[in-house]
Design a protein around this motif. Structure first.
Motif, mmCIF file in Angstrom:
data_model
loop_
_atom_site.group_PDB
_atom_site.id
_atom_site.type_symbol
_atom_site.label_atom_id
_atom_site.label_comp_id
_atom_site.label_asym_id
_atom_site.label_seq_id
_atom_site.Cartn_x
_atom_site.Cartn_y
_atom_site.Cartn_z
ATOM 1 N N GLY A 113 -94.413 33.853 -37.139
ATOM 2 C CA GLY A 113 -93.533 34.590 -38.027
ATOM 3 C C GLY A 113 -92.321 35.160 -37.317
ATOM 4 O O GLY A 113 -92.217 35.147 -36.086
ATOM 5 N N THR A 114 -91.382 35.668 -38.117
ATOM 6 C CA THR A 114 -90.133 36.209 -37.595
ATOM 7 C C THR A 114 -89.792 37.507 -38.315
ATOM 8 O O THR A 114 -89.889 37.594 -39.544
ATOM 9 N N LEU A 115 -89.394 38.516 -37.543
ATOM 10 C CA LEU A 115 -88.906 39.786 -38.079
ATOM 11 C C LEU A 115 -87.387 39.827 -37.928
ATOM 12 O O LEU A 115 -86.857 39.427 -36.883
ATOM 13 N N THR A 116 -86.691 40.331 -38.936
ATOM 14 C CA THR A 116 -85.234 40.430 -38.870
ATOM 15 C C THR A 116 -84.788 41.765 -39.454
ATOM 16 O O THR A 116 -85.216 42.151 -40.543
ATOM 17 N N TYR A 117 -83.952 42.453 -38.694
ATOM 18 C CA TYR A 117 -83.296 43.674 -39.171
ATOM 19 C C TYR A 117 -81.800 43.454 -39.091
ATOM 20 O O TYR A 117 -81.284 42.939 -38.090
ATOM 21 N N ASP A 118 -81.069 43.828 -40.149
ATOM 22 C CA ASP A 118 -79.610 43.728 -40.092
ATOM 23 C C ASP A 118 -78.987 44.993 -40.659
ATOM 24 O O ASP A 118 -79.567 45.663 -41.526
ATOM 25 N N GLN A 119 -77.807 45.294 -40.171
ATOM 26 C CA GLN A 119 -77.093 46.503 -40.583
ATOM 27 C C GLN A 119 -75.614 46.171 -40.770
ATOM 28 O O GLN A 119 -74.993 45.525 -39.921
ATOM 29 N N LEU A 120 -75.052 46.605 -41.877
ATOM 30 C CA LEU A 120 -73.624 46.444 -42.157
ATOM 31 C C LEU A 120 -73.085 47.808 -42.558
ATOM 32 O O LEU A 120 -73.652 48.475 -43.437
ATOM 33 N N TYR A 134 -56.126 58.004 -37.595
ATOM 34 C CA TYR A 134 -57.131 57.426 -38.478
ATOM 35 C C TYR A 134 -57.792 56.244 -37.789
ATOM 36 O O TYR A 134 -57.274 55.667 -36.833
ATOM 37 N N ASP A 135 -58.970 55.886 -38.294
ATOM 38 C CA ASP A 135 -59.736 54.772 -37.731
ATOM 39 C C ASP A 135 -60.569 54.171 -38.865
ATOM 40 O O ASP A 135 -61.423 54.849 -39.443
ATOM 41 N N PHE A 136 -60.286 52.907 -39.179
ATOM 42 C CA PHE A 136 -61.081 52.191 -40.174
ATOM 43 C C PHE A 136 -61.835 51.081 -39.464
ATOM 44 O O PHE A 136 -61.249 50.319 -38.678
ATOM 45 N N SER A 137 -63.139 50.959 -39.718
ATOM 46 C CA SER A 137 -63.922 49.956 -38.990
ATOM 47 C C SER A 137 -64.992 49.340 -39.866
ATOM 48 O O SER A 137 -65.488 49.955 -40.815
ATOM 49 N N LEU A 138 -65.338 48.097 -39.534
ATOM 50 C CA LEU A 138 -66.488 47.390 -40.081
ATOM 51 C C LEU A 138 -67.411 47.074 -38.920
ATOM 52 O O LEU A 138 -66.949 46.631 -37.854
ATOM 53 N N ASN A 139 -68.701 47.276 -39.124
ATOM 54 C CA ASN A 139 -69.658 47.136 -38.025
ATOM 55 C C ASN A 139 -70.882 46.387 -38.544
ATOM 56 O O ASN A 139 -71.471 46.782 -39.556
ATOM 57 N N TRP A 140 -71.239 45.303 -37.859
ATOM 58 C CA TRP A 140 -72.400 44.514 -38.277
ATOM 59 C C TRP A 140 -73.277 44.214 -37.070
ATOM 60 O O TRP A 140 -72.788 43.966 -35.962
ATOM 61 N N GLY A 141 -74.574 44.265 -37.278
ATOM 62 C CA GLY A 141 -75.498 43.920 -36.206
ATOM 63 C C GLY A 141 -76.786 43.361 -36.769
ATOM 64 O O GLY A 141 -77.197 43.699 -37.895
ATOM 65 N N MET A 142 -77.425 42.488 -35.986
ATOM 66 C CA MET A 142 -78.681 41.889 -36.431
ATOM 67 C C MET A 142 -79.613 41.740 -35.242
ATOM 68 O O MET A 142 -79.213 41.340 -34.151
ATOM 69 N N SER A 143 -80.871 42.085 -35.479
ATOM 70 C CA SER A 143 -81.932 41.880 -34.491
ATOM 71 C C SER A 143 -82.967 40.948 -35.106
ATOM 72 O O SER A 143 -83.476 41.212 -36.192
ATOM 73 N N GLU A 144 -83.268 39.885 -34.399
ATOM 74 C CA GLU A 144 -84.271 38.921 -34.860
ATOM 75 C C GLU A 144 -85.345 38.786 -33.792
ATOM 76 O O GLU A 144 -85.038 38.700 -32.601
ATOM 77 N N PHE A 145 -86.592 38.800 -34.207
ATOM 78 C CA PHE A 145 -87.704 38.741 -33.255
ATOM 79 C C PHE A 145 -88.677 37.659 -33.725
ATOM 80 O O PHE A 145 -89.361 37.824 -34.736
ATOM 81 N N LYS A 146 -88.741 36.558 -32.970
ATOM 82 C CA LYS A 146 -89.618 35.442 -33.312
ATOM 83 C C LYS A 146 -90.906 35.519 -32.500
ATOM 84 O O LYS A 146 -90.877 35.804 -31.297
ATOM 85 N N PHE A 147 -92.017 35.240 -33.151
ATOM 86 C CA PHE A 147 -93.319 35.204 -32.497
ATOM 87 C C PHE A 147 -93.883 33.787 -32.548
ATOM 88 O O PHE A 147 -93.759 33.085 -33.559
ATOM 89 N N ARG A 148 -94.522 33.408 -31.455
ATOM 90 C CA ARG A 148 -95.234 32.138 -31.405
ATOM 91 C C ARG A 148 -96.502 32.347 -30.587
ATOM 92 O O ARG A 148 -96.491 33.037 -29.563
ATOM 93 N N GLU A 149 -97.599 31.769 -31.049
ATOM 94 C CA GLU A 149 -98.869 31.882 -30.339
ATOM 95 C C GLU A 149 -99.215 30.532 -29.728
ATOM 96 O O GLU A 149 -99.149 29.492 -30.400
ATOM 97 N N GLU A 150 -99.557 30.542 -28.440
ATOM 98 C CA GLU A 150 -99.973 29.329 -27.733
ATOM 99 C C GLU A 150 -101.303 29.587 -27.036
ATOM 100 O O GLU A 150 -101.736 30.739 -26.903
#
Length: 877
Positions: free
Chosen positions: A426-433, A378-394
């Motif tokens: 602005g900032t984009l964020t995706y997360d998965q649990l 057997y195998d029991f697992s918890l898995n979490w991940g997050m991707s964050e993408f920040k934008f800045r204009e100069e």
């Protein structure tokens, strides 16, 4: 060589026209051809046992190592060539041999079915490039790490590039220094792994070595003298108790930008000062490069990875995860000094907006696995991940801020004459649990010649998506953001909204939403006869946003002889709409008919999509079949031939840029909906064109993969490995449809986007490599052929870029005990894509755009040379 390659391409195209009957006949014929007899091994002479043992300990030189694979099967004990479906296993030695420093580029050089298209002037896509398999989308391939589902990226590709409208995986967030091997399943596997596995599965296995530390330092530069890369990586491992381990990786990579802007021969858009031409702009591109940045973005990366396990009780706890942070710097299109999008008081010569991006990727997985009685585990697992993408204009400006009247009710009011020149956009964020529980075991039954291997499990997953608004100056129309106020730029036209280059997300586009799903699967496999292996899988998933789906897979393998086997699979699949596609919206600036135009990406369910009659997104569905032959006439040589077909219905696409009609008599003011229904819908939203996501096309993909490996040892102690891998694919848009009464299917998804789907990725990609080793020295020569690609974005005129053959060479020399030097180059003959057609692509070549940028598989950088030091030391004592 090139003539042979082109002959091979034409043979495949002839096969494609001949159909599947001819293919089946070919496979059967090959299977029946008598193969050379396998010579029996001679007894080992006395006193040579030790030499044979040492030879057997040599690391495999081939990237198709015959190691036990865990991808595509739930059961241990199968090598890559023994599986019912095709699996490539790319080992650490092959990864090091490429000279590439990015995981995505390494895969592209070693796995021909994988594409890692390069692009430029494409906002966030400059820094996270799309990773695809079998010429499908990046969200139609599933990425695993240590067999666990990886989280996707927050960025969605919305520019005119490969993967337009998709959000896949930031595969470069996994440092190459941490990878033990990569397993690529080239087969539909949604019934086994769930959504996204239509094209296949990429499983990245992390290192678990202990007692040693590897340090790598690499530096390189392109032949043009730019794009310098510095990489420093370290991997170390420590034993914990008798069977536990902890392995750590840290990697730093700094990549400077490249620029392949060419000389300008026209000042059509008013970009250049006449003095630029007098000073040599028309003959020396460097004189005018402030107007263009065409090439790789500047990028600085730091990444960490850990992989560990600790025996506890009858099982073991395990933990793995990582952190990656990247800072990118690229540019948009130039704003000329006479353009309405320029403020001459700030930028008298115009300006090039700078897009500063910062993707951050974090992941962790923990679980407990152990054995149960009667050969079950057997195998029991918890898995979490997050991707964050920040934008800045100069290096930017908000035109409406500058020209906004202090008193909008006074026609003679003075203007504010002020605007910030940088802003967070602005900032984009995706997360998965996710949480999963898996069982695997053996059922002894009286059917066939072997037991029934069974796997079953349940997985719950939640995905969230967030858009955070940027600074007010990045998205506002004047300080009050009141569209009823008249604000005019320097040309007398209405001032554009927000910061130039990349307008920010406003609170109207901000979102924080999620969805969840639960899946249950069962997977079984058995040896029904001595030479017949068969398997089946079934998966049921239920999503909170669109409902349930059931998918299945059948697979089989028949050994026609000890040396020849035939394998086949058939499966159904699905891909749930990405939360990025469901919740994304944005206002950006794109080219339309050579003019920079504000474009709105409308979210599903928004007032604008409802006005067009576009419904909520539904899942994609697929049917995949494959038929393959495996031949291993000797221990030194094996070849696999696999044919496949993938049909996808209701494929989610990013629509064409839909703009107002332009009839001879005009649309009226306001637009008359009877004459110009699109213009009438767009007018209240104050945008020049609109895009959105919708289920609108069916596609058919056919292909062929051929892989051959030959290895041999010589009497002088040297060894040679020769391998060839040939990938062909052909994707067609079988149907286009529109749910909108206003938009015909040909407008919703126009021919430009059809060309991008059908011809944007190479229909042929071949790699042939040879590795020779002796006394600690080794040399690797690799040829990569990328087939032709076509595109017609930006100009509306289709252009085809011919296929190119790229040559890589690396040599590794031992300098001292545990210290090696590797030097060489990629694309050592400095091949470039074809130039843009100077007539059909006007005015881009005349402005300095030498090459196209929407579809080129290997980029525009040319040759690259490098040197790398590897040092390993033992600290196990």
């Amino acid at each position: 060589m090139i003539r042979c390659i082109h002959g091979f391409v034409e043979s495949f195209r002839t096969w494609r026209r001949g159909g599947w009957f001819a293919v089946v006949a070919l496979l059967v014929g090959l299977a029946l051809v008598p193969l050379p007899a396998v010579q029996a091994e001679e007894p080992t002479p006395a006193g040579e046992e030790e030499q044979q043992e040492e030879a057997e300990k040599k690391p495999a030189k081939s990237r198709y190592e015959e190691v036990v694979t865990v991808t595509g099967t739930r059961f241990e004990g199968r090598t890559a060539i023994d599986t019912p479906a095709p699996v490539d296993v790319i080992g650490a030695d092959a990864i090091r041999s490429t000279g590439a420093t990015e995981t995505g580029k390494i895969l592209q050089l070693l796995a021909p079915s994988f594409n890692f298209s390069s692009t430029t002037i494409s906002d966030g896509t400059d820094i996270i490039r799309p990773a695809t398999l079998r010429a499908l989308g990046p969200d139609q391939v599933l990425v695993l790490v240590n067999g666990k589902r990886r989280h996707q990226q927050a960025l969605i590709h919305i520019q005119q590039t490969i993967a337009r409208g998709s959000a896949g995986y930031d595969i470069n967030a996994i440092p190459a220094s941490a990878i033990e091997r990569i397993e690529v399943l080239r087969d539909g596997a949604a019934a086994q792994y769930g959504s996204d596995a239509i094209a296949g599965v990429i499983n990245i296995i992390l290192k678990d070595q202990t007692g040693t530390t590897d340090v790598t330092v690499e530096g390189g530069q392109h032949f043009e003298g730019d794009g310098t890369i510095l990489l420093v990586g370290a991997n170390t491992g420590f034993a914990i108790g008798d069977d536990g381990y902890a392995n750590f990786t840290v990697e730093y990579r700094d990549r400077e930008e490249t620029n392949r802007a060419g000389p300008a021969t026209t000042n059509l858009l008013g970009w250049y000062d006449p003095m630029d031409f007098a000073n040599g702009c028309e003959v020396d591109a460097s004189q005018c490069r402030r107007f263009l940045r065409i090439g790789d973005a500047d990028s600085e990366n730091i990444s960490l990875m850990v992989n560990s396990a600790l025996p506890v009780g009858e099982g073991e706890f395990y933990f793995f995860g990582g952190y990656a942070n990247r800072k990118g710097n690229s540019s948009g299109f130039y704003r000329g000094p006479l353009d309405n999008r320029t403020v001459p008081d700030i930028y008298p010569n115009g300006f090039l907006p700078t897009i500063v991006t910062e993707p951050t990727d974090t992941s962790m997985a923990l679980g407990y696995r152990g054995d149960l009685p009667n050969d079950w585990s057997y195998d029991f697992s918890l898995n979490w991940g997050m991707s964050e993408f920040k934008f800045r204009e100069e290096n930017t400006v908000n035109i409406s801020y500058w020209y906004e009247p202090i008193d909008p009710n006074d026609p003679n009011s003075p203007l504010f004459m002020a605007s910030p020149t940088s802003a967070d956009t602005g900032t984009l964020t995706y997360d998965q649990l996710s949480a999963s529980f898996d069982l695997t075991g053996v059922v002894n039954w009286n059917v066939g010649s072997g037991p029934l291997y069974v796997a079953a499990g349940v997985e719950w997953r939640q995905e969230g998506y967030q858009i955070e608004a940027g600074d007010p100056v990045s998205y506002q129309y004047g300080r009050t953001n009141d569209p009823s106020i008249d604000i005019f730029g320097q040309t007398g036209d209405t001032a554009p909204i927000g910061t130039q280059g990349f307008p920010g997300w406003s609170p109207r586009e901000a979102v924080d939403d999620d969805r969840d799903n639960i899946g249950i699967y069962v997977d079984a496999e058995s040896q029904f006869a001595e030479r017949f292996l068969a398997g089946a899988a079934l998966r049921v998933e239920d999503y909170s946003d669109f409902g349930s789906t059931i998918n299945g897979k059948l697979s089989g393998r028949v050994e026609l002889s000890d040396a020849v086997s035939v394998r086949a699979t058939a499966s159904t699949g699905f891909r749930a709409p990405g939360v990025q596609q469901a919740f994304f919206s944005q206002r950006s600036t794109n080219l339309r008919n050579g003019v920079l135009t504000d474009t709105l990406t409308a979210r599903q369910g928004s007032a604008l999509t409802q006005a067009f009659g576009v419904p909520a997104l539904d899942e994609e569905t697929s049917v995949s079949v494959s038929l393959g032959l495996v031949a291993k006439p000797s221990d030194k040589f094996h070849v696999t031939i696999d044919l496949y077909r993938i049909d996808i219905d209701d494929r989610i696409i990013f629509s064409s840029e839909i703009g107002p009609e332009n009839p001879p008599g005009g649309c009226g003011d306001p637009p008359d909906p009877n004459i110009c229904p699109i213009a009438a819908i767009l007018a209240p939203f104050n945008v020049g064109q609109v895009q959105f996501f919708t289920n609108a096309i069916d596609t058919e993909t056919e292909g062929l993969d051929i892989v051959g490996v030959y290895t041999t040892d010589f009497a002088n102690g040297s060894d040679l490995a020769i391998e060839g891998a040939f990938h062909f694919n052909d994707t067609k848009v079988a149907a286009r449809r529109s749910s909108s009464a206003v938009l015909p299917a040909s407008v919703l998804f126009d021919q430009t986007q059809v060309t991008l789907i059908e011809e944007g990725q190479p229909a042929e990609h071949f790699t042939v490599a040879g590795t020779y080793g002796i006394a600690g020295w080794s040399a690797n020569l690799r040829l990569n052929y990328f087939g032709e690609v076509s595109g017609q974005g930006f100009t509306g005129v289709k252009q085809t870029w011919d296929g190119k053959l790229l040559t890589d060479l690396t040599i590794t020399a031992p300098l001292a005990e545990n210290l090696t030097l590797t030097f060489g180059g990629t694309n050592i003959f400095d091949e470039f894509p074809d130039n843009w057609d100077p007539n059909n692509a006007f005015p881009f070549p005349q402005l300095g755009f030498v090459y196209g940028w929407e579809t080129l598989p290997f980029g525009v950088n040319g040759g690259y040379y490098f040197a790398r030091l590897n040092y390993r030391f033992d600290h196990s004592r």
